[in-house]
Design a protein around this motif. Structure first.
Motif, PDB file in Angstrom:
ATOM      1  N   CYS A  25      -9.619   3.603 -15.552  1.00 19.48           N
ATOM      2  CA  CYS A  25      -8.441   2.656 -15.807  1.00 19.48           C
ATOM      3  C   CYS A  25      -8.058   1.868 -14.457  1.00 19.48           C
ATOM      4  CB  CYS A  25      -7.234   3.334 -16.247  1.00 19.48           C
ATOM      5  SG  CYS A  25      -5.771   2.330 -16.154  1.00 19.48           S
ATOM      6  N   ARG A  26      -7.967   0.756 -14.287  1.00 23.69           N
ATOM      7  CA  ARG A  26      -7.325  -0.011 -13.090  1.00 23.69           C
ATOM      8  C   ARG A  26      -6.072  -0.873 -13.323  1.00 23.69           C
ATOM      9  NH1 ARG A  26     -10.938  -4.495  -9.827  1.00 23.69           N
ATOM     10  NH2 ARG A  26      -9.110  -5.646  -9.300  1.00 23.69           N
ATOM     11  N   VAL A  27      -5.291  -0.747 -12.508  1.00 25.46           N
ATOM     12  CA  VAL A  27      -3.814  -1.334 -12.644  1.00 25.46           C
ATOM     13  C   VAL A  27      -3.737  -2.408 -11.594  1.00 25.46           C
ATOM     14  CG1 VAL A  27      -1.415  -0.977 -12.503  1.00 25.46           C
ATOM     15  CG2 VAL A  27      -2.760   0.780 -13.773  1.00 25.46           C
ATOM     16  N   SER A  28      -3.604  -3.562 -11.782  1.00 23.14           N
ATOM     17  CA  SER A  28      -2.928  -4.433 -11.013  1.00 23.14           C
ATOM     18  C   SER A  28      -1.470  -4.829 -11.083  1.00 23.14           C
ATOM     19  CB  SER A  28      -3.839  -5.933 -11.289  1.00 23.14           C
ATOM     20  OG  SER A  28      -5.103  -5.690 -11.245  1.00 23.14           O
ATOM     21  N   MET A  29      -1.009  -4.992  -9.759  1.00 21.41           N
ATOM     22  CA  MET A  29       0.563  -5.170  -9.705  1.00 21.41           C
ATOM     23  C   MET A  29       1.006  -6.141  -8.774  1.00 21.41           C
ATOM     24  SD  MET A  29       1.666  -1.132  -9.624  1.00 21.41           S
ATOM     25  CE  MET A  29       3.270  -1.423 -10.126  1.00 21.41           C
ATOM     26  N   THR A  30       2.288  -6.686  -8.862  1.00 18.79           N
ATOM     27  CA  THR A  30       2.785  -7.732  -7.770  1.00 18.79           C
ATOM     28  C   THR A  30       3.855  -6.885  -7.217  1.00 18.79           C
ATOM     29  OG1 THR A  30       3.801  -8.991  -9.423  1.00 18.79           O
ATOM     30  CG2 THR A  30       1.431  -9.805  -9.090  1.00 18.79           C
ATOM     31  N   ARG A  31       4.348  -7.630  -6.034  1.00 18.96           N
ATOM     32  CA  ARG A  31       5.374  -7.154  -5.606  1.00 18.96           C
ATOM     33  C   ARG A  31       5.579  -5.666  -5.439  1.00 18.96           C
ATOM     34  NH1 ARG A  31      10.344 -10.290  -8.509  1.00 18.96           N
ATOM     35  NH2 ARG A  31      11.479  -8.995  -6.581  1.00 18.96           N
ATOM     36  N   VAL A  32       4.519  -5.169  -4.745  1.00 20.60           N
ATOM     37  CA  VAL A  32       4.177  -3.499  -4.630  1.00 20.60           C
ATOM     38  C   VAL A  32       4.743  -3.137  -3.563  1.00 20.60           C
ATOM     39  CG1 VAL A  32       2.743  -2.005  -4.693  1.00 20.60           C
ATOM     40  CG2 VAL A  32       2.484  -3.802  -6.142  1.00 20.60           C
ATOM     41  N   ASP A  33       5.861  -1.832  -3.354  1.00 19.00           N
ATOM     42  CA  ASP A  33       6.164  -1.331  -2.221  1.00 19.00           C
ATOM     43  C   ASP A  33       5.672   0.096  -2.481  1.00 19.00           C
ATOM     44  OD1 ASP A  33       7.731  -2.901  -1.214  1.00 19.00           O
ATOM     45  OD2 ASP A  33       9.309  -2.385  -2.192  1.00 19.00           O
ATOM     46  N   ILE A  34       4.805   0.601  -1.608  1.00 20.53           N
ATOM     47  CA  ILE A  34       4.394   1.985  -1.461  1.00 20.53           C
ATOM     48  C   ILE A  34       5.289   2.696  -0.475  1.00 20.53           C
ATOM     49  CG2 ILE A  34       2.462   3.463  -0.663  1.00 20.53           C
ATOM     50  CD1 ILE A  34       0.557   1.018  -1.019  1.00 20.53           C
ATOM     51  N   LEU A  35       5.882   3.921  -1.064  1.00 13.50           N
ATOM     52  CA  LEU A  35       6.994   4.679  -0.387  1.00 13.50           C
ATOM     53  C   LEU A  35       6.715   6.127  -0.356  1.00 13.50           C
ATOM     54  CD1 LEU A  35       8.494   2.962  -3.198  1.00 13.50           C
ATOM     55  CD2 LEU A  35      10.043   3.117  -1.421  1.00 13.50           C
ATOM     56  N   ASP A  36       7.024   6.351   0.942  1.00 17.14           N
ATOM     57  CA  ASP A  36       6.586   7.974   1.137  1.00 17.14           C
ATOM     58  C   ASP A  36       7.718   9.021   0.347  1.00 17.14           C
ATOM     59  OD1 ASP A  36       9.415   8.106   2.480  1.00 17.14           O
ATOM     60  OD2 ASP A  36       8.214   8.257   4.453  1.00 17.14           O
ATOM     61  N   ALA A  37       7.559  10.219   0.521  1.00 18.08           N
ATOM     62  CA  ALA A  37       8.452  11.059  -0.349  1.00 18.08           C
ATOM     63  C   ALA A  37       9.917  11.030  -0.048  1.00 18.08           C
ATOM     64  CB  ALA A  37       8.070  12.668  -0.080  1.00 18.08           C
ATOM     65  N   ALA A  38      10.327  10.310   1.216  1.00 16.38           N
ATOM     66  CA  ALA A  38      11.646  10.212   1.591  1.00 16.38           C
ATOM     67  C   ALA A  38      12.098   8.837   1.250  1.00 16.38           C
ATOM     68  CB  ALA A  38      11.846  10.395   3.205  1.00 16.38           C
ATOM     69  N   GLY A  39      11.640   8.372   0.626  1.00 10.17           N
ATOM     70  CA  GLY A  39      11.814   6.844  -0.120  1.00 10.17           C
ATOM     71  C   GLY A  39      11.848   5.731   1.006  1.00 10.17           C
ATOM     72  N   ARG A  40      11.109   6.156   2.081  1.00  7.95           N
ATOM     73  CA  ARG A  40      10.800   4.814   3.062  1.00  7.95           C
ATOM     74  C   ARG A  40       9.535   3.833   2.459  1.00  7.95           C
ATOM     75  NH1 ARG A  40      11.971   9.575   6.739  1.00  7.95           N
ATOM     76  NH2 ARG A  40       9.723   9.868   6.377  1.00  7.95           N
ATOM     77  N   VAL A  41       9.833   2.651   2.748  1.00  9.45           N
ATOM     78  CA  VAL A  41       8.719   1.710   2.425  1.00  9.45           C
ATOM     79  C   VAL A  41       7.715   1.909   3.546  1.00  9.45           C
ATOM     80  CG1 VAL A  41       7.977  -0.486   2.095  1.00  9.45           C
ATOM     81  CG2 VAL A  41      10.173   0.324   1.229  1.00  9.45           C
ATOM     82  N   LEU A  42       6.405   2.358   3.155  1.00 13.13           N
ATOM     83  CA  LEU A  42       5.228   2.158   4.174  1.00 13.13           C
ATOM     84  C   LEU A  42       4.493   1.062   4.100  1.00 13.13           C
ATOM     85  CD1 LEU A  42       3.702   5.656   3.249  1.00 13.13           C
ATOM     86  CD2 LEU A  42       5.392   5.038   4.892  1.00 13.13           C
ATOM     87  N   GLU A  43       4.306   0.574   3.055  1.00 12.16           N
ATOM     88  CA  GLU A  43       3.732  -0.648   2.915  1.00 12.16           C
ATOM     89  C   GLU A  43       4.347  -1.611   1.933  1.00 12.16           C
ATOM     90  OE1 GLU A  43      -0.704  -0.398   2.287  1.00 12.16           O
ATOM     91  OE2 GLU A  43      -0.521   1.501   3.571  1.00 12.16           O
ATOM     92  N   HIS A  44       4.136  -2.807   2.070  1.00 13.76           N
ATOM     93  CA  HIS A  44       4.389  -3.785   0.963  1.00 13.76           C
ATOM     94  C   HIS A  44       3.504  -4.867   0.917  1.00 13.76           C
ATOM     95  CE1 HIS A  44       6.788  -6.781  -1.500  1.00 13.76           C
ATOM     96  NE2 HIS A  44       6.504  -7.669  -0.863  1.00 13.76           N
ATOM     97  N   HIS A  45       2.908  -5.263  -0.686  1.00 10.86           N
ATOM     98  CA  HIS A  45       1.851  -5.897  -0.792  1.00 10.86           C
ATOM     99  C   HIS A  45       2.399  -7.155  -2.184  1.00 10.86           C
ATOM    100  CE1 HIS A  45      -1.105  -3.383   1.240  1.00 10.86           C
ATOM    101  NE2 HIS A  45      -0.137  -2.424   0.516  1.00 10.86           N
ATOM    102  N   ASP A  46       2.023  -8.210  -1.709  1.00 10.37           N
ATOM    103  CA  ASP A  46       2.155  -9.277  -2.769  1.00 10.37           C
ATOM    104  C   ASP A  46       1.348  -9.053  -4.062  1.00 10.37           C
ATOM    105  OD1 ASP A  46       4.142 -10.573  -1.207  1.00 10.37           O
ATOM    106  OD2 ASP A  46       2.618 -11.673  -0.442  1.00 10.37           O
ATOM    107  N   GLN A  47       0.501  -8.381  -3.864  1.00 12.71           N
ATOM    108  CA  GLN A  47      -0.658  -8.083  -4.984  1.00 12.71           C
ATOM    109  C   GLN A  47      -1.263  -6.846  -4.564  1.00 12.71           C
ATOM    110  OE1 GLN A  47      -3.282 -11.130  -6.085  1.00 12.71           O
ATOM    111  NE2 GLN A  47      -1.610 -12.548  -6.689  1.00 12.71           N
ATOM    112  N   PHE A  48      -1.552  -5.662  -5.481  1.00 10.96           N
ATOM    113  CA  PHE A  48      -2.234  -4.738  -5.243  1.00 10.96           C
ATOM    114  C   PHE A  48      -2.994  -4.232  -6.396  1.00 10.96           C
ATOM    115  CE2 PHE A  48      -1.887  -0.153  -4.742  1.00 10.96           C
ATOM    116  CZ  PHE A  48      -2.216   0.056  -3.485  1.00 10.96           C
ATOM    117  N   SER A  49      -4.308  -3.574  -6.202  1.00 11.33           N
ATOM    118  CA  SER A  49      -4.716  -2.726  -7.470  1.00 11.33           C
ATOM    119  C   SER A  49      -5.259  -1.518  -6.940  1.00 11.33           C
ATOM    120  CB  SER A  49      -6.159  -3.755  -7.774  1.00 11.33           C
ATOM    121  OG  SER A  49      -5.754  -5.017  -8.239  1.00 11.33           O
TER     122      SER A  49
END
Length: 74
Positions: A25-49
């Motif tokens: 299965c492959r998921v494509s998303m927009t306006r994506v934030d990748i967060l660590d366990a503490a809720g801090r934003v590690l990365e932001h992507h306009d598009q991410f799969s």
């Protein structure tokens, strides 16, 4: 949507497509934030799969979530 992993890390964003007819299965998303366990934003992507693997939770979320907000910030 929020995809949560056993480490506490999360991927949060809006699903644009999901292609499960064939494995994997492959998921494509927009306006994506990748967060660590503490809720801090590690990365932001306009598009991410990604291939959702080893998830512990998937949930529908409304609006921004899991972000640290400095005290006194509206």
């Amino acid at each position: 949507m929020t995809f949560e992993y056993d480490t506490g890390a999360r991927i949060v964003g809006y699903i644009t497509s999901c292609k499960p007819p064939s494995v994997p299965c492959r998921v494509s998303m927009t306006r994506v934030d990748i967060l660590d366990a503490a809720g801090r934003v590690l990365e932001h992507h306009d598009q991410f799969s990604f291939v959702p693997n080893a998830l512990v939770d998937i949930r529908v979320t409304e609006g921004p979530s899991g972000r640290e907000v400095a005290e006194g910030t509206p």
